[in-house]
Design an enzyme around this catalytic site. Structure first.
Site, PDB file in Angstrom:
ATOM      1  N   LYS A  53       0.840  -1.204   0.000  1.00  0.00           N
ATOM      2  CA  LYS A  53       0.000   0.000   0.000  1.00  0.00           C
ATOM      3  C   LYS A  53       0.874   1.253   0.000  1.00  0.00           C
ATOM      4  CE  LYS A  53      -3.861  -2.376   2.162  1.00  0.00           C
ATOM      5  NZ  LYS A  53      -4.574  -2.757   3.387  1.00  0.00           N
ATOM      6  N   GLN A  97      -4.562  -1.227   9.534  1.00  0.00           N
ATOM      7  CA  GLN A  97      -4.601  -2.566   8.948  1.00  0.00           C
ATOM      8  C   GLN A  97      -5.315  -3.538   9.891  1.00  0.00           C
ATOM      9  OE1 GLN A  97      -3.729  -3.296   5.880  1.00  0.00           O
ATOM     10  NE2 GLN A  97      -3.947  -5.509   5.988  1.00  0.00           N
ATOM     11  N   ASP A 120     -10.945   3.487   4.011  1.00  0.00           N
ATOM     12  CA  ASP A 120     -11.437   2.104   3.905  1.00  0.00           C
ATOM     13  C   ASP A 120     -12.953   2.066   3.729  1.00  0.00           C
ATOM     14  OD1 ASP A 120      -9.518  -0.004   4.117  1.00  0.00           O
ATOM     15  OD2 ASP A 120      -9.119   0.557   6.194  1.00  0.00           O
TER      16      ASP A 120
HETATM   17  N1  GUN Z   1      -6.989  -6.222   6.032  1.00  0.00           N
HETATM   18  C1  GUN Z   1      -7.296  -6.932   4.928  1.00  0.00           C
HETATM   19  N2  GUN Z   1      -7.902  -6.147   4.008  1.00  0.00           N
HETATM   20  C2  GUN Z   1      -7.979  -4.908   4.552  1.00  0.00           C
HETATM   21  C3  GUN Z   1      -8.497  -3.671   4.087  1.00  0.00           C
HETATM   22  O1  GUN Z   1      -9.023  -3.530   2.971  1.00  0.00           O
HETATM   23  N3  GUN Z   1      -8.373  -2.618   4.946  1.00  0.00           N
HETATM   24  C4  GUN Z   1      -7.815  -2.731   6.179  1.00  0.00           C
HETATM   25  N4  GUN Z   1      -7.761  -1.647   6.956  1.00  0.00           N
HETATM   26  N5  GUN Z   1      -7.332  -3.876   6.640  1.00  0.00           N
HETATM   27  C5  GUN Z   1      -7.409  -4.958   5.824  1.00  0.00           C
END
Ligand code: GUN
Length: 288
Positions: A53, A97, A120
């Site tokens: 990311k 995350q 998100d």
């Molecule tokens: N863990 C797995 N996928 C995601 C996501 O799209 N966002 C976040 N914050 N954590 C994740």
């Protein structure tokens, strides 16, 4: 006939090039979009996702900061960091995350993020806006699936879309976005009876269960578009989706590969949400 395997790499690189241009335009007006990613603990897979990311952000010309906190971080300390990031002028998007260690409440953490920085789309305010079709961030994985469907020229309106899985991150918002595109939507889950009978009616089948190779050709209507959101680690160490790719290949009309399609598209939507959050904060976002 064999399905067309959707070229995720091509779709993603085209989309990211567009975002990079928009970032440069915004930067020429004095605003560099910025994303803060917070990770708590040592889960190796989560660290890989977070690195990807941050890297994608930098490649798009965005500012990025990563906060790595130890597993035993108290919830209050994490919330105080989020409150600081809420105030930071350099940060337009905040992503914590998931999953978090068991002693931390995901709900309290998500609610601590300023809704305008919730890239998100996990905050209840944004989830509510999604339900009523109000402008705001869109959940990354489901939004990525919609973009993939549009890219292959799928005519979603009036089609029967079946979503397998009802998680807050994918299944539920996926159903909502497909509904926004005027599909007739059915959601299947672990208590669904005669699931195969339902999935075989799908013109568009989205698998988001988290069970490797669960969807076989007998679940799929001939000619259906099959989108695989799953990413599962096999005992061999290889990654596999929720769909048994080789088994379904001769039944579907289009199929997404795993890895290399929905995953990188999810990150692309995170970039889009960060850019749009920066545009809104700068008062230059043109909404339709
Ligand atoms: N863990 C797995 N996928 C995601 C996501 O799209 N966002 C976040 N914050 N954590 C994740």
């Amino acid at each position: 006939m064999s399905a067309q395997v959707i070229n995720g790499k091509e779709i993603v690189s085209e989309y990211r090039a567009q975002i990079k241009e928009q970032v440069a335009t915004l930067q020429s007006k004095g605003v560099q979009p910025g994303l803060a990613v917070v990770i708590v603990g040592d889960d190796p897979a989560s660290h890989v996702y977070v690195r990807n990311k941050a890297k994608a952000c930098e490649e798009a010309g965005m500012y990025s900061e990563v906060h790595k906190l130890p597993e035993n971080t108290p919830e209050q300390e994490l919330i105080e960091l989020i409150e600081k990031l809420n105030q930071s002028a350099k940060v337009h998007g905040i992503l914590v995350q998931s999953p978090l260690p068991k002693h931390i409440s995901e709900e309290r953490v998500v609610e601590a993020i300023a809704p305008g920085k919730d890239v998100d789309c996990f905050h209840p305010v944004n989830v509510g806006n999604l339900m009523i079709g109000k402008e705001g961030p869109l959940p990354c994985t489901p939004a990525g699936v919609i973009e993939i469907l549009k890219k292959i020229g799928a005519d979603i309106a009036g089609k029967h879309a079946v979503v397998i899985g009802r998680s807050n991150i994918v299944g539920k918002p996926m159903a909502m976005l497909l509904l926004r595109e005027h599909a007739t939507v059915t959601v299947c889950h672990s208590r669904t009876k005669n699931m195969e009978e339902i999935t075989r009616q799908a013109d568009i089948l989205v698998a988001a269960v988290g069970k490797a190779k669960m969807i076989k050709s007998h679940h799929v209507k001939p000619g259906a578009i099959v989108i695989d959101v799953g990413i599962n680690r096999l005992d061999t160490g290889k990654l596999a989706g929720d769909v048994d790719f080789d088994d379904v290949l001769d039944t579907a009309s289009y199929i997404t590969p795993v890895p290399g399609c929905v995953g990188p598209m999810t990150i692309t939507m995170l970039l889009r949400n960060t850019l749009e959050a920066a545009e809104r904060a700068a008062g230059v976002r043109v909404t339709v």
